[in-house]
Design a protein around this motif. Sequence first.
Motif, PDB file in Angstrom:
ATOM      1  N   ALA A  23       0.790  -1.238  -0.064  1.00 30.07           N
ATOM      2  CA  ALA A  23       0.021  -0.056  -0.002  1.00 30.07           C
ATOM      3  C   ALA A  23       0.715   1.248  -0.079  1.00 30.07           C
ATOM      4  O   ALA A  23       0.498   2.210  -0.581  1.00 30.07           O
ATOM      5  N   ALA A  24       1.902   1.124   0.796  1.00 32.16           N
ATOM      6  CA  ALA A  24       2.686   2.507   0.821  1.00 32.16           C
ATOM      7  C   ALA A  24       3.422   2.802  -0.358  1.00 32.16           C
ATOM      8  O   ALA A  24       3.638   3.722  -0.993  1.00 32.16           O
ATOM      9  N   ILE A  25       3.851   1.675  -1.130  1.00 32.62           N
ATOM     10  CA  ILE A  25       4.714   1.585  -2.292  1.00 32.62           C
ATOM     11  C   ILE A  25       3.630   2.521  -3.271  1.00 32.62           C
ATOM     12  O   ILE A  25       3.980   3.222  -4.088  1.00 32.62           O
ATOM     13  N   GLY A  26       2.469   1.770  -3.409  1.00 37.13           N
ATOM     14  CA  GLY A  26       1.353   2.394  -4.228  1.00 37.13           C
ATOM     15  C   GLY A  26       0.939   3.864  -4.162  1.00 37.13           C
ATOM     16  O   GLY A  26       0.815   4.625  -5.116  1.00 37.13           O
ATOM     17  N   ARG A  27       0.715   4.175  -2.818  1.00 35.03           N
ATOM     18  CA  ARG A  27       0.705   5.580  -2.603  1.00 35.03           C
ATOM     19  C   ARG A  27       1.706   6.313  -2.924  1.00 35.03           C
ATOM     20  O   ARG A  27       1.493   7.480  -3.362  1.00 35.03           O
ATOM     21  N   ASP A  28       3.136   5.927  -2.844  1.00 33.52           N
ATOM     22  CA  ASP A  28       4.393   6.940  -3.216  1.00 33.52           C
ATOM     23  C   ASP A  28       4.156   6.933  -4.712  1.00 33.52           C
ATOM     24  O   ASP A  28       4.548   8.045  -5.001  1.00 33.52           O
ATOM     25  N   ALA A  29       3.947   5.840  -5.230  1.00 34.97           N
ATOM     26  CA  ALA A  29       4.104   5.743  -6.679  1.00 34.97           C
ATOM     27  C   ALA A  29       3.299   6.905  -7.310  1.00 34.97           C
ATOM     28  O   ALA A  29       3.439   7.268  -8.489  1.00 34.97           O
ATOM     29  N   HIS A  30       2.052   7.133  -6.657  1.00 34.26           N
ATOM     30  CA  HIS A  30       1.132   7.990  -7.408  1.00 34.26           C
ATOM     31  C   HIS A  30       0.923   9.074  -6.643  1.00 34.26           C
ATOM     32  O   HIS A  30      -0.262   9.719  -6.813  1.00 34.26           O
ATOM     33  N   ALA A  31       1.854   9.563  -5.958  1.00 38.66           N
ATOM     34  CA  ALA A  31       2.146  10.809  -5.079  1.00 38.66           C
ATOM     35  C   ALA A  31       0.817  11.021  -4.489  1.00 38.66           C
ATOM     36  O   ALA A  31       0.021  12.265  -4.551  1.00 38.66           O
ATOM     37  N   ARG A  32       0.267  10.468  -3.564  1.00 45.90           N
ATOM     38  CA  ARG A  32      -0.981  10.377  -2.926  1.00 45.90           C
ATOM     39  C   ARG A  32      -0.895  11.113  -1.559  1.00 45.90           C
ATOM     40  O   ARG A  32      -1.684  10.946  -0.392  1.00 45.90           O
ATOM     41  N   GLY A  33       0.197  11.788  -1.243  1.00 46.75           N
ATOM     42  CA  GLY A  33       0.371  12.504   0.080  1.00 46.75           C
ATOM     43  C   GLY A  33       0.779  11.616   1.243  1.00 46.75           C
ATOM     44  O   GLY A  33       1.854  10.813   0.777  1.00 46.75           O
ATOM     45  N   ASP A  34       0.399  11.787   2.354  1.00 50.68           N
ATOM     46  CA  ASP A  34       1.068  11.074   3.500  1.00 50.68           C
ATOM     47  C   ASP A  34       0.876   9.557   3.224  1.00 50.68           C
ATOM     48  O   ASP A  34      -0.006   8.938   3.502  1.00 50.68           O
ATOM     49  N   ILE A  35       2.150   9.238   3.165  1.00 55.67           N
ATOM     50  CA  ILE A  35       2.348   7.772   2.988  1.00 55.67           C
ATOM     51  C   ILE A  35       2.028   6.971   4.422  1.00 55.67           C
ATOM     52  O   ILE A  35       1.298   5.829   3.814  1.00 55.67           O
ATOM     53  N   VAL A  36       2.165   7.305   5.409  1.00 55.30           N
ATOM     54  CA  VAL A  36       2.069   6.320   6.564  1.00 55.30           C
ATOM     55  C   VAL A  36       0.687   6.280   6.733  1.00 55.30           C
ATOM     56  O   VAL A  36       0.182   4.869   6.732  1.00 55.30           O
ATOM     57  N   THR A  37      -0.050   7.426   6.966  1.00 56.23           N
ATOM     58  CA  THR A  37      -1.793   7.231   7.295  1.00 56.23           C
ATOM     59  C   THR A  37      -2.445   6.607   6.286  1.00 56.23           C
ATOM     60  O   THR A  37      -3.315   5.927   6.128  1.00 56.23           O
ATOM     61  N   GLY A  38      -1.772   7.125   4.981  1.00 59.91           N
ATOM     62  CA  GLY A  38      -2.633   6.837   3.755  1.00 59.91           C
ATOM     63  C   GLY A  38      -2.358   5.482   3.468  1.00 59.91           C
ATOM     64  O   GLY A  38      -3.308   4.624   2.904  1.00 59.91           O
TER      65      GLY A  38
END
Length: 129
Positions: A23-38
């Motif tokens: 989930a964190a890799i996906g959020r980071d790859a799509h620049a979705r903001g807060d990686i930890v809570t996101g």
Amino acid sequence: MHTPTRTWILAAVGDLVLILVFAAIGRDAHARGDIVTGAFATAWPFLVGGALGWMIARAWRKPLAIRPSGLLIWLAAVGVGMLLRAVTGQTVVIPFVIVALLSLGTFLLGFRVVAGATLRTLAQRQRRD
């Protein structure tokens, strides 16, 4: 020394961490903001699916087995995860399903291959000593 209880707890924690990493890799790859809570927001459907897979497979009996434990945990994580994403209004598109299948398959099954081989190697060394 690895006891059966210690092995299944470590396997469950490994699955949890790997689903969060996905989930964190996906959020980071799509620049979705807060990686930890996101990552938790993205991961929860897959974590629920993985937990359901653990129960269906009774994975605590053979937590590092590819079949049935690993396969059921992987497929439940993706299948239930996508279903929960759909019913909660989150994005479910074919490319994401494919990426989730491949990524979580690599993580959840690969982890079992590596952990199982490591434990077998350690057991062989103990027998020799």
